[in-house]
Enzyme design. Structure first.
Site, PDB file in Angstrom:
ATOM      1  N   ASN A   1       0.879  -1.178   0.000  1.00 14.00           N
ATOM      2  CA  ASN A   1       0.000   0.000   0.000  1.00 14.00           C
ATOM      3  C   ASN A   1       0.915   1.225   0.000  1.00 14.00           C
ATOM      4  OD1 ASN A   1      -1.900   1.990   0.406  1.00 14.00           O
ATOM      5  ND2 ASN A   1      -2.203   1.532   2.579  1.00 14.00           N
ATOM      6  N   TRP A   2       1.036   1.827  -1.164  1.00 18.99           N
ATOM      7  CA  TRP A   2       1.971   2.951  -1.289  1.00 18.99           C
ATOM      8  C   TRP A   2       1.440   4.222  -0.625  1.00 18.99           C
ATOM      9  CZ3 TRP A   2       3.997   2.980  -7.082  1.00 18.99           C
ATOM     10  CH2 TRP A   2       4.702   1.798  -7.325  1.00 18.99           C
ATOM     11  N   LYS A   3       0.161   4.259  -0.316  1.00 23.85           N
ATOM     12  CA  LYS A   3      -0.481   5.460   0.230  1.00 23.85           C
ATOM     13  C   LYS A   3      -0.233   6.649  -0.716  1.00 23.85           C
ATOM     14  CE  LYS A   3       0.344   3.462   4.729  1.00 23.85           C
ATOM     15  NZ  LYS A   3       0.133   3.582   6.153  1.00 23.85           N
TER      16      LYS A   3
ATOM     17  N   HIS B   1      -9.482   1.307   4.550  1.00 24.59           N
ATOM     18  CA  HIS B   1      -8.226   1.459   5.287  1.00 24.59           C
ATOM     19  C   HIS B   1      -8.464   2.398   6.475  1.00 24.59           C
ATOM     20  CE1 HIS B   1      -4.105   2.563   6.248  1.00 24.59           C
ATOM     21  NE2 HIS B   1      -3.740   1.459   5.620  1.00 24.59           N
TER      22      HIS B   1
ATOM     23  N   GLU C   1      -6.820   4.740   7.621  1.00 20.46           N
ATOM     24  CA  GLU C   1      -6.563   6.158   7.326  1.00 20.46           C
ATOM     25  C   GLU C   1      -7.767   6.793   6.635  1.00 20.46           C
ATOM     26  OE1 GLU C   1      -2.842   5.601   5.292  1.00 20.46           O
ATOM     27  OE2 GLU C   1      -1.932   4.978   7.177  1.00 20.46           O
TER      28      GLU C   1
ATOM     29  N   GLU D   1      -5.768  -5.193  10.305  1.00 17.10           N
ATOM     30  CA  GLU D   1      -4.754  -4.178  10.583  1.00 17.10           C
ATOM     31  C   GLU D   1      -5.060  -3.475  11.905  1.00 17.10           C
ATOM     32  OE1 GLU D   1      -2.645  -2.916   6.783  1.00 17.10           O
ATOM     33  OE2 GLU D   1      -4.368  -1.604   6.971  1.00 17.10           O
TER      34      GLU D   1
ATOM     35  N   GLY E   1       2.083   2.010  10.649  1.00 15.22           N
ATOM     36  CA  GLY E   1       3.036   3.115  10.508  1.00 15.22           C
ATOM     37  C   GLY E   1       3.701   3.515  11.814  1.00 15.22           C
TER      38      GLY E   1
ATOM     39  N   SER F   1       3.076  -2.490  10.197  1.00 13.36           N
ATOM     40  CA  SER F   1       4.538  -2.510  10.380  1.00 13.36           C
ATOM     41  C   SER F   1       5.161  -3.874  10.044  1.00 13.36           C
ATOM     42  CB  SER F   1       4.910  -2.082  11.806  1.00 13.36           C
ATOM     43  OG  SER F   1       4.422  -0.772  12.063  1.00 13.36           O
TER      44      SER F   1
ATOM     45  N   GLY G   1       2.707  -1.228   4.234  1.00 12.86           N
ATOM     46  CA  GLY G   1       2.814   0.198   3.938  1.00 12.86           C
ATOM     47  C   GLY G   1       4.263   0.591   3.722  1.00 12.86           C
TER      48      GLY G   1
HETATM   49  C1  PEP Z   1      -0.857  -0.020   5.797  1.00 17.41           C
HETATM   50  O1  PEP Z   1      -0.792   1.099   5.316  1.00 17.41           O
HETATM   51  O2  PEP Z   1      -1.822  -0.732   5.537  1.00 17.41           O
HETATM   52  C2  PEP Z   1       0.214  -0.464   6.693  1.00 17.41           C
HETATM   53  C3  PEP Z   1       0.114  -1.649   7.228  1.00 17.41           C
HETATM   54  O3  PEP Z   1       1.254   0.395   6.891  1.00 17.41           O
HETATM   55  P1  PEP Z   1       2.656   0.054   7.612  1.00 17.41           P
HETATM   56  O4  PEP Z   1       3.142  -1.254   7.031  1.00 17.41           O
HETATM   57  O5  PEP Z   1       3.557   1.182   7.288  1.00 17.41           O
HETATM   58  O6  PEP Z   1       2.382  -0.092   9.067  1.00 17.41           O
END
Ligand code: PEP
Length: 251
Positions: free
Chosen positions: A9-11, A94, A96, A166, A172, A212, A233
């Site tokens: 997931n590049w966001k 998500h 976010e 998640e 993050g 993470s 992410g």
């Molecule tokens: C995500 O954005 O879904 C995510 C899991 O981010 P990260 O791996 O940076 O925690």
């Protein structure tokens, strides 16, 4: 046996030229991967990623979809638009989007239905906040989020959907759920699916862990019986890191 699926997931990262560079570097590194490999990218990068991924098994994903077919929804993208751009997977709900853009369980469900109707696979994100885990609500919450997101889908469609568990406190932050915590909660999600759609369906639905996940912790998480992959992410933004997550089963 469920085929693992690792999705990046590049966001809101990577311009089209940066996207091209990343996928070009990633291609040889994920050749022969035993799992499905997906990159969920900003819509402006679709064409660059599609072109750069040619000849590889890297699939294109989007990070959201609107639930209406067309109309006066400035700034939004319909399922038909994504499909025509070659999108196969769509991240929906998500944390976010729930936190910053007012996404609700109900709109998540509408987006899931639009995505599936257009022939794409939803990656449906569910997960608890830190205070919800501490209050003992995790199991009830993730079960509810999952079932309401899937509402209206057939058993067959549920079997093809992907759920991403998640924990919000792990996204993050560098904090990772323990292998056991992640496995246990994913088991709860699968049980909830089985309760409504039957065991055979639940045993086909792929459920990822996200939060993470990185080259260092991927092996432990992927060794768990319930965990079918990861939504990644930060570690998906560098070809080498992402390829190491994809190659979790290689030395
Ligand atoms: C995500 O954005 O879904 C995510 C899991 O981010 P990260 O791996 O940076 O925690």
């Amino acid at each position: 046996m469920r085929k693992p699926i690792i999705a990046g997931n590049w966001k809101m990262n990577k311009t089209p030229s940066e996207a091209k560079e990343l996928v070009t570097a990633l291609k040889p590194l994920v050749k022969g991967a035993s799992c499905d490999v997906v990159v969920c990218v900003p819509a402006v990068d679709f064409a660059a990623v599609k072109e750069a991924a040619k000849g590889s098994s890297i699939k294109l994903g989007a990070q959201n979809v609107h639930f209406k077919e067309s109309g006066a929804y400035t700034g939004e993208l319909s399922a038909k638009m994504l499909k025509e751009c070659g999108v196969d997977y769509v991240v929906i709900g998500h944390s976010e989007r729930r936190q910053y853009f007012g996404e609700t369980d109900e709109t998540v469900n509408l987006r899931v239905k639009a995505c599936v109707a257009a022939g794409m696979t939803p990656i449906i994100c569910v997960g608890e906040k830190k205070e919800q885990r501490e209050a003992g609500y995790t199991n009830a919450l993730v079960s509810y989020q999952t079932l309401i997101a899937l509402e209206g889908l057939t058993d067959k469609e549920v079997a093809k959907a992907v759920i991403a568990y998640e924990p919000v406190w792990a996204i993050g932050t560098g904090l990772v759920a323990t292998d056991e915590q992640a496995n246990e909660t994913i088991g709860v999600i699968r049980k909830a699916i089985a309760g409504k759609y039957g065991k055979a369906t639940a045993n086909k639905t792929r459920i990822q862990y996200g939060g993470s996940m990185n080259p260092k912790n991927v092996k432990g998480l992927m060794a768990q019986s319930e965990i079918d992959g990861g939504l990644i992410g930060g570690a998906s933004l560098k070809a080498e890191d992402f390829s190491k997550v994809v190659g979790f089963d290689k030395e």
